[in-house]
Every structure is written in structure tokens, then in C-alpha cells.
Motif scaffolding. Sequence first.
Motif, mmCIF file in Angstrom:
data_model
loop_
_atom_site.group_PDB
_atom_site.id
_atom_site.type_symbol
_atom_site.label_atom_id
_atom_site.label_comp_id
_atom_site.label_asym_id
_atom_site.label_seq_id
_atom_site.Cartn_x
_atom_site.Cartn_y
_atom_site.Cartn_z
ATOM 1 N N THR A 14 -113.812 -5.238 -42.816
ATOM 2 C CA THR A 14 -113.071 -5.421 -41.566
ATOM 3 C C THR A 14 -113.493 -4.311 -40.612
ATOM 4 O O THR A 14 -113.823 -3.206 -41.051
ATOM 5 C CB THR A 14 -111.542 -5.341 -41.790
ATOM 6 O OG1 THR A 14 -111.227 -4.117 -42.450
ATOM 7 C CG2 THR A 14 -111.047 -6.501 -42.616
ATOM 8 N N GLN A 15 -113.483 -4.615 -39.317
ATOM 9 C CA GLN A 15 -113.881 -3.596 -38.345
ATOM 10 C C GLN A 15 -112.890 -2.447 -38.376
ATOM 11 O O GLN A 15 -111.684 -2.649 -38.485
ATOM 12 C CB GLN A 15 -113.985 -4.192 -36.948
ATOM 13 C CG GLN A 15 -115.244 -5.035 -36.807
ATOM 14 C CD GLN A 15 -115.574 -5.348 -35.376
ATOM 15 O OE1 GLN A 15 -114.857 -6.114 -34.748
ATOM 16 N NE2 GLN A 15 -116.649 -4.774 -34.892
ATOM 17 N N ASP A 16 -113.418 -1.242 -38.310
ATOM 18 C CA ASP A 16 -112.618 -0.028 -38.398
ATOM 19 C C ASP A 16 -113.117 0.939 -37.329
ATOM 20 O O ASP A 16 -114.099 1.638 -37.531
ATOM 21 C CB ASP A 16 -112.771 0.601 -39.787
ATOM 22 C CG ASP A 16 -111.863 1.793 -39.984
ATOM 23 O OD1 ASP A 16 -110.692 1.575 -40.316
ATOM 24 O OD2 ASP A 16 -112.327 2.935 -39.780
ATOM 25 N N GLY A 17 -112.475 0.928 -36.209
ATOM 26 C CA GLY A 17 -112.918 1.805 -35.130
ATOM 27 C C GLY A 17 -114.083 1.204 -34.384
ATOM 28 O O GLY A 17 -114.431 0.043 -34.557
ATOM 29 N N GLU A 18 -114.713 2.021 -33.581
ATOM 30 C CA GLU A 18 -115.793 1.559 -32.720
ATOM 31 C C GLU A 18 -117.101 1.409 -33.486
ATOM 32 O O GLU A 18 -117.780 2.382 -33.790
ATOM 33 C CB GLU A 18 -115.975 2.547 -31.568
ATOM 34 C CG GLU A 18 -116.736 1.958 -30.420
ATOM 35 C CD GLU A 18 -116.659 2.842 -29.190
ATOM 36 O OE1 GLU A 18 -117.705 3.029 -28.567
ATOM 37 O OE2 GLU A 18 -115.563 3.335 -28.885
ATOM 38 N N GLY A 19 -117.424 0.169 -33.850
ATOM 39 C CA GLY A 19 -118.690 -0.114 -34.505
ATOM 40 C C GLY A 19 -118.716 0.100 -36.004
ATOM 41 O O GLY A 19 -119.689 -0.232 -36.649
ATOM 42 N N GLU A 62 -115.785 9.752 -49.720
ATOM 43 C CA GLU A 62 -115.291 8.394 -49.546
ATOM 44 C C GLU A 62 -116.407 7.539 -48.963
ATOM 45 O O GLU A 62 -117.081 7.950 -48.043
ATOM 46 C CB GLU A 62 -114.078 8.401 -48.622
ATOM 47 C CG GLU A 62 -112.913 9.181 -49.205
ATOM 48 C CD GLU A 62 -111.758 9.322 -48.231
ATOM 49 O OE1 GLU A 62 -111.719 8.581 -47.236
ATOM 50 O OE2 GLU A 62 -110.905 10.172 -48.481
ATOM 51 N N GLN A 63 -116.582 6.356 -49.516
ATOM 52 C CA GLN A 63 -117.653 5.491 -49.056
ATOM 53 C C GLN A 63 -117.125 4.114 -48.712
ATOM 54 O O GLN A 63 -117.791 3.114 -48.916
ATOM 55 C CB GLN A 63 -118.746 5.410 -50.120
ATOM 56 C CG GLN A 63 -119.411 6.751 -50.333
ATOM 57 C CD GLN A 63 -120.583 6.666 -51.278
ATOM 58 O OE1 GLN A 63 -121.256 5.657 -51.355
ATOM 59 N NE2 GLN A 63 -120.838 7.735 -51.997
ATOM 60 N N ASP A 64 -115.906 4.079 -48.150
ATOM 61 C CA ASP A 64 -115.341 2.783 -47.795
ATOM 62 C C ASP A 64 -115.573 2.414 -46.339
ATOM 63 O O ASP A 64 -115.521 1.251 -45.981
ATOM 64 C CB ASP A 64 -113.850 2.723 -48.132
ATOM 65 C CG ASP A 64 -113.030 3.805 -47.446
ATOM 66 O OD1 ASP A 64 -113.607 4.840 -47.072
ATOM 67 O OD2 ASP A 64 -111.814 3.620 -47.292
ATOM 68 N N VAL A 65 -115.864 3.387 -45.470
ATOM 69 C CA VAL A 65 -116.139 3.107 -44.058
ATOM 70 C C VAL A 65 -117.619 3.363 -43.787
ATOM 71 O O VAL A 65 -118.134 4.446 -44.072
ATOM 72 C CB VAL A 65 -115.268 3.972 -43.124
ATOM 73 C CG1 VAL A 65 -115.633 3.729 -41.667
ATOM 74 C CG2 VAL A 65 -113.780 3.690 -43.358
ATOM 75 N N TRP A 66 -118.291 2.327 -43.249
ATOM 76 C CA TRP A 66 -119.720 2.411 -42.949
ATOM 77 C C TRP A 66 -119.929 2.189 -41.459
ATOM 78 O O TRP A 66 -119.324 1.307 -40.862
ATOM 79 C CB TRP A 66 -120.490 1.376 -43.767
ATOM 80 C CG TRP A 66 -120.550 1.716 -45.224
ATOM 81 C CD1 TRP A 66 -119.501 1.719 -46.110
ATOM 82 C CD2 TRP A 66 -121.683 2.134 -45.961
ATOM 83 N NE1 TRP A 66 -119.930 2.105 -47.349
ATOM 84 C CE2 TRP A 66 -121.270 2.364 -47.288
ATOM 85 C CE3 TRP A 66 -123.019 2.319 -45.624
ATOM 86 C CZ2 TRP A 66 -122.142 2.777 -48.277
ATOM 87 C CZ3 TRP A 66 -123.896 2.727 -46.619
ATOM 88 C CH2 TRP A 66 -123.457 2.962 -47.936
ATOM 89 N N CYS A 67 -120.799 3.002 -40.864
ATOM 90 C CA CYS A 67 -121.059 2.958 -39.420
ATOM 91 C C CYS A 67 -122.559 2.799 -39.175
ATOM 92 O O CYS A 67 -123.377 3.226 -39.994
ATOM 93 C CB CYS A 67 -120.582 4.253 -38.764
ATOM 94 S SG CYS A 67 -118.835 4.596 -39.022
ATOM 95 N N PRO A 68 -122.920 2.217 -38.027
ATOM 96 C CA PRO A 68 -124.350 2.059 -37.724
ATOM 97 C C PRO A 68 -125.018 3.406 -37.465
ATOM 98 O O PRO A 68 -124.422 4.313 -36.885
ATOM 99 C CB PRO A 68 -124.368 1.185 -36.468
ATOM 100 C CG PRO A 68 -123.006 1.245 -35.913
ATOM 101 C CD PRO A 68 -122.064 1.637 -37.009
ATOM 102 N N SER A 69 -126.256 3.527 -37.909
ATOM 103 C CA SER A 69 -127.018 4.756 -37.705
ATOM 104 C C SER A 69 -127.870 4.677 -36.450
ATOM 105 O O SER A 69 -128.709 5.522 -36.214
ATOM 106 C CB SER A 69 -127.902 5.033 -38.923
ATOM 107 O OG SER A 69 -128.807 3.975 -39.106
#
Length: 151
Positions: A14-19, A62-69
Motif C-alpha cells: 500500500t502507498q505509504d507517504g510520497e512515492g 525495518e524493511q517494510d517500507v520501500w521507496c524509489p531510488s
Amino acid sequence: MGTYCQTHGGCGATQDGEGCWRLNDPKAGPGKFPPIVFDFGSGQCMSWPASSYLYAKGFPFEQDVWCPSFDVSDDNTLVLGMSWMMHRDVIFDLGLGRLGIAAASCPEHYRALDTDWSKDLKQHHRSRAHKKRHAGNHSHTAASKVGAGDG
């Protein structure tokens, strides 16, 4: 990516924050996200897997939130960063204006965390955060201790 995930079961997140995306199953990693494919023409393509273009925001704990690099700059151009070069040999031929890319088995360089050390580090950060939250309640005590005996 949002459009793709809307039509593909949310990409397991699910989306979490901006991006950023919060994975439903962090142990599975971001494998349900699509690869990004660069088409250089003449049948030359390069696939960029989600495990490379997304990074775990809370690594190593923690590795549950992933963001674009990658990001879009102020002049609306795409900035890839170094993550698209991981696991590849990338050769910039400036003289001839060419770019060479080949798959490579390169080791990733990071420090393996020993369990006791990582627990101590987590506790240290929690303790610092606790002290900051409660600093206003004890500021007069702290100030008197700092001045005592300092000459």
C-alpha cells in the motif's frame, strides 16, 4: 508505478507517504513490483528490477517500507542515481558518445550486522529519542549539572 500496481493487486503493498510503499509481506521483498525496462533501440534493452530501483527505507532494521531510488529534478528530467548501475559494468565512452552496459557479478559492500551490535544501536537511538522528548521537563536540572565543577 501507481497505475501498474492498481491493476496488479497493489503490487503486494500500500502507498505509504510520497512515492513509498509499505509491503504487505516484508520478508517477500518488492518482487511484485514491475521491472523498469530501458529500450535503447535496435533491440537493445536493459531491465531494472524492483529490488534495485526501490530501497528499504528503514534498512537495516525495518524493511517494510520501500521507496524509489530515482527522482525527477526541478527541470523535469529523470535522475536515476547509482542504483541503476548495480550488478552491471557501465562504461561511459565520452569520446565516441557511447554507453556500454553488461551484466556483472559484483559483490555488494555493506557491513553485516552482528545481532548484539544492532540491538545496542537500536537501544541507543531509542534512548536518545526518549531524552529529546523529555528534555524540556528537566532542562533546569541539566543546566545546573553542566555548570557544576566546570572551570
